[in-house]
Design a protein around this motif. Structure first.
Motif, PDB file in Angstrom:
ATOM      1  N   GLN A 291       0.835  -1.195   0.000  1.00 30.89           N
ATOM      2  CA  GLN A 291       0.000   0.000   0.000  1.00 30.89           C
ATOM      3  C   GLN A 291       0.873   1.250   0.000  1.00 30.89           C
TER       4      GLN A 291
ATOM      5  N   PHE B 112      -6.840  -1.283  13.174  1.00 35.28           N
ATOM      6  CA  PHE B 112      -7.552  -0.052  13.482  1.00 35.28           C
ATOM      7  C   PHE B 112      -7.383   0.976  12.367  1.00 35.28           C
ATOM      8  N   TYR B 113      -6.303   0.871  11.613  1.00 30.89           N
ATOM      9  CA  TYR B 113      -6.038   1.851  10.563  1.00 30.89           C
ATOM     10  C   TYR B 113      -6.333   1.305   9.171  1.00 30.89           C
ATOM     11  N   ALA B 114      -7.070   0.208   9.090  1.00 33.19           N
ATOM     12  CA  ALA B 114      -7.274  -0.466   7.797  1.00 33.19           C
ATOM     13  C   ALA B 114      -7.697   0.491   6.685  1.00 33.19           C
ATOM     14  N   ASN B 115      -8.745   1.298   6.948  1.00 33.40           N
ATOM     15  CA  ASN B 115      -9.211   2.212   5.910  1.00 33.40           C
ATOM     16  C   ASN B 115      -8.134   3.198   5.506  1.00 33.40           C
ATOM     17  N   LYS B 116      -7.380   3.670   6.497  1.00 32.75           N
ATOM     18  CA  LYS B 116      -6.359   4.672   6.206  1.00 32.75           C
ATOM     19  C   LYS B 116      -5.287   4.074   5.301  1.00 32.75           C
TER      20      LYS B 116
ATOM     21  N   THR C 156      -5.780   1.694   3.185  1.00 41.71           N
ATOM     22  CA  THR C 156      -6.350   1.576   1.832  1.00 41.71           C
ATOM     23  C   THR C 156      -6.230   2.902   1.098  1.00 41.71           C
ATOM     24  N   VAL C 157      -6.572   3.999   1.802  1.00 41.97           N
ATOM     25  CA  VAL C 157      -6.508   5.323   1.169  1.00 41.97           C
ATOM     26  C   VAL C 157      -5.081   5.641   0.738  1.00 41.97           C
TER      27      VAL C 157
ATOM     28  N   LEU D 121      -6.560  13.065   4.702  1.00 38.16           N
ATOM     29  CA  LEU D 121      -5.738  12.128   5.472  1.00 38.16           C
ATOM     30  C   LEU D 121      -4.332  12.691   5.610  1.00 38.16           C
TER      31      LEU D 121
ATOM     32  N   ASN E 149      -9.756  -3.796  -0.698  1.00 42.14           N
ATOM     33  CA  ASN E 149     -10.307  -3.029   0.413  1.00 42.14           C
ATOM     34  C   ASN E 149      -9.878  -3.687   1.718  1.00 42.14           C
TER      35      ASN E 149
ATOM     36  N   LYS F 267     -10.218  -3.164   4.786  1.00 39.89           N
ATOM     37  CA  LYS F 267     -11.198  -3.378   5.845  1.00 39.89           C
ATOM     38  C   LYS F 267     -11.772  -4.794   5.696  1.00 39.89           C
TER      39      LYS F 267
ATOM     40  N   ILE G 147     -10.892  -2.155  -6.004  1.00 44.57           N
ATOM     41  CA  ILE G 147     -11.997  -1.965  -5.068  1.00 44.57           C
ATOM     42  C   ILE G 147     -13.261  -1.734  -5.891  1.00 44.57           C
TER      43      ILE G 147
ATOM     44  N   GLU H  84     -13.212   5.291   9.953  1.00 40.61           N
ATOM     45  CA  GLU H  84     -13.135   3.837   9.878  1.00 40.61           C
ATOM     46  C   GLU H  84     -14.492   3.151   9.759  1.00 40.61           C
TER      47      GLU H  84
END
Lengths: 324, 251
Positions: free
Chosen positions: A78, A204-208, A210-211, A224, A269, A271, B90, B106
């Motif tokens: 990533q 806890f930072y999964a989405n971050k 991904t971004v 971000l 993704n 998450k 995605i 999140e």
């Protein structure tokens, strides 16, 4: 609809968790010394202590190293936006080796904490340098970035070898890096638990994360703090890789194959895919280790060898599948 | 309101933006036009804090953007670059959901899901919401990115050459959606355009840049004139009136 989709995800996680549990139990009972479930029921003290002192630490290390290396791989992918970057192809493992070497040269008698710190610092620094190089590259060709990483690792490795030759510890330093779970005993593996906080942070930072994988401008647009998350990623990767290397040695390929296979089937993704990546990593490593234990019984095939063999087969398969 | 004051940007010796100052009208579509290298995209990047300027300030609602928390600015202003280079696998719905990232990092709330649904609806993506973006055509991809920006629900929307790689049908579709966003939802839209006819047809105001300076900033009808366009692009452009809209012929 959303519910069904979720259900699918949960179902996969449940199935993989079951497989993992079965393999973990199997791992407790496979080995040179013959231990059966009956022994435990009969309270055979020797056998139970064997499980407690050797088999349990080994199984725990396998699971945590499997999760840790795969998660580190996906985080590195990533951060560099490149599917072929992993601790093996970015000089991370060589840096950990150098850290161990420096530790060995200067304070061989010091405790394991300092050893860990030394490996951690070197992996951290090497990762920063690698990321800086990647950012400076104008044409981020998919193949070019991991090639740069391999060269970078080669340079670090040759410096380490130079010092190792001078100090006559080439064999020792190679042995540190040989992935091997057979020497893992109670009292000598606990550092592996340092991967736990790193893995938790990643969740806890999964989405971050991904971004981050969508690039710096994309991240900035979404508000971000790009550099902040990059630093957290670096921290998690360095902590995981150095503690795995110290406890079990280098495990090649894992961080490359597992995330790529999961990505191919389930997308990117995090998450959604992080649990799948972690579970598959642990399962893959357990299978490789159990296979290594029974293949030339009563001897053991080092894990690095089995992982490389299974890994390259899967990797080739992956390359051809991608082409289709 | 977005206001830029004395913005300067240099690459080495080359001055890309030379003391650019202006205000963008609220609730309107403003097009940035000009030749290659005039500084349009650079200006857009500076306004959206993707690029830091060498001098001058950008004010969003009378506050310097450098004083905003990144997350708070992301709730007021969104930028879409020619960004078809996201390589992640995605789904369209997941991409659009990331538009809600500045609000709920999140975990999406019920309101977030509603916004995502609405954005998917506006951009007509319902039937492909579960498709992976790397399997979409250029037009579908562009729509997915725009849906993400719509879900981000910012007062100001900045777009850098959104019509690149789009065929005529999808270009028109895109611009009509922009019109809808401005007219019905009151969004302020700043858009870099190369095709002068799209600018003429769909924008309220036009800003013309040349050599890093703003040389014109006026209503569309005051810009789409033969003498003004010759000044901007250095070529002769004939203008015809058609259904009360002006069409430029420069071929």
């Amino acid at each position: 609809m959303v519910f069904l989709y979720r259900k699918g995800v949960y179902l996969r996680i449940t199935v993989l968790t079951l497989i993992l549990i079965i393999l973990a139990i199997l791992s407790l009972f496979v080995g040179v010394a013959d231990v059966t479930v009956a022994d435990i029921i009969n309270r055979d003290i020797d056998k139970i202590s064997l499980i407690y002192v050797s088999r349990l630490p080994r199984t725990a290390t396998l699971i945590l190293a499997g999760i840790g290396m795969s998660v580190s791989g996906v985080i590195m992918q990533q951060m560099t936006q490149n599917k072929f970057v992993s601790p093996t192809t970015a000089g991370t493992l060589e840096a950990a080796k150098m850290g161990l070497l420096i530790f060995f040269i200067y304070t061989p008698a010091a405790g394991v904490t300092l050893k860990m710190l030394s490996a951690f610092l070197f992996t951290f620094l090497a990762s920063i340098i690698f990321l800086t190089i990647v950012r400076k590259i104008k044409h981020r060709n998919v193949i070019f970035v991991p090639l740069v990483g391999l060269m970078f690792g080669g340079i670090i490795g040759s410096i380490s070898t130079f010092f190792a030759v001078h100090l006559n510890i080439v064999q020792d330093s190679n042995a540190w890096m040989m992935g091997d779970f057979s020497a893992i005993l109670q009292g000598r593996y606990e550092l592996i638990y340092l991967t736990l906080p790193a893995i938790l942070i990643t969740y806890f930072y999964a989405n971050k994360f991904t971004v981050i994988g969508m690039g710096e401008e994309f991240s900035k647009n979404l508000g971000l703090n790009y550099n902040h998350i990059m630093n957290i990623g670096l921290f998690c990767v360095s902590l995981t890789v150095s503690s795995v290397v110290i406890t079990a040695g280098a495990i090649p390929f894992l961080g490359l194959i597992v995330p790529n296979v999961v990505s191919l089937i389930f997308g990117d993704n995090l998450k959604k895919t992080l649990p799948l990546i972690s579970l598959s990593g642990a399962i893959f490593l357990l299978i490789c280790d159990i296979f290594g234990r029974v293949a030339i019984y009563p001897y053991e095939v080092p894990i690095g060898v089995t992982v490389s063999i299974f890994g390259s087969i899967i990797f080739l398969f992956l390359l051809f599948w991608r082409k289709r | 309101m977005i206001e830029v004051q004395e913005i300067t940007k240099q690459y080495g010796d080359k001055v890309v933006l030379d003391k650019v100052g202006m205000q963008f009208n609220k609730g309107k579509i403003t097009s940035l036009i000009g030749g290659n290298g005039a500084g349009k995209s650079t200006l857009l990047s500076v306004i959206s804090r993707l690029l830091s300027q060498d001098g001058g300030v950008v004010l969003v609602d009378e506050k310097n953007i450098s004083e905003y928390k990144s997350k708070m600015l992301a709730r007021r202003l969104s930028i879409l670059k020619q960004s078809n280079h996201v390589r992640l696998k995605i789904t369209v719905r997941e991409l659009v959901s990331f538009g809600r990232f500045p609000y709920s990092q999140e975990k999406l709330t019920k309101d977030d899901v509603e916004m995502v649904d609405r954005a998917i609806d506006i951009l007509n993506l319902k039937d492909i919401e579960n498709a992976y973006i790397d399997e979409l055509s250029g037009g579908q991809k562009q729509r997915a990115y725009m849906a993400m920006v719509v879900a981000q629900d910012t007062e100001y929307i900045l777009l850098d050459e959104p019509l690149n790689n789009l065929d005529m049908k999808h270009s028109v579709q895109t611009m009509k959606i922009m019109r809808k966003l401005a007219d019905e939802l009151g969004k302020t839209i700043i858009i870099v355009l190369h095709d002068i006819n799209f600018a003429s047809h769909y924008s309220d105001f036009i800003v013309a840049l040349k050599n890093g300076k703003i040389i014109y900033h006026d209503t569309t009808e005051n810009i789409i004139r033969e003498d003004v366009l010759k000044d901007i692009f250095d070529i002769n452009i004939k203008i015809c009136e058609f259904d009360s809209k002006r069409i430029c012929n420069y071929f």
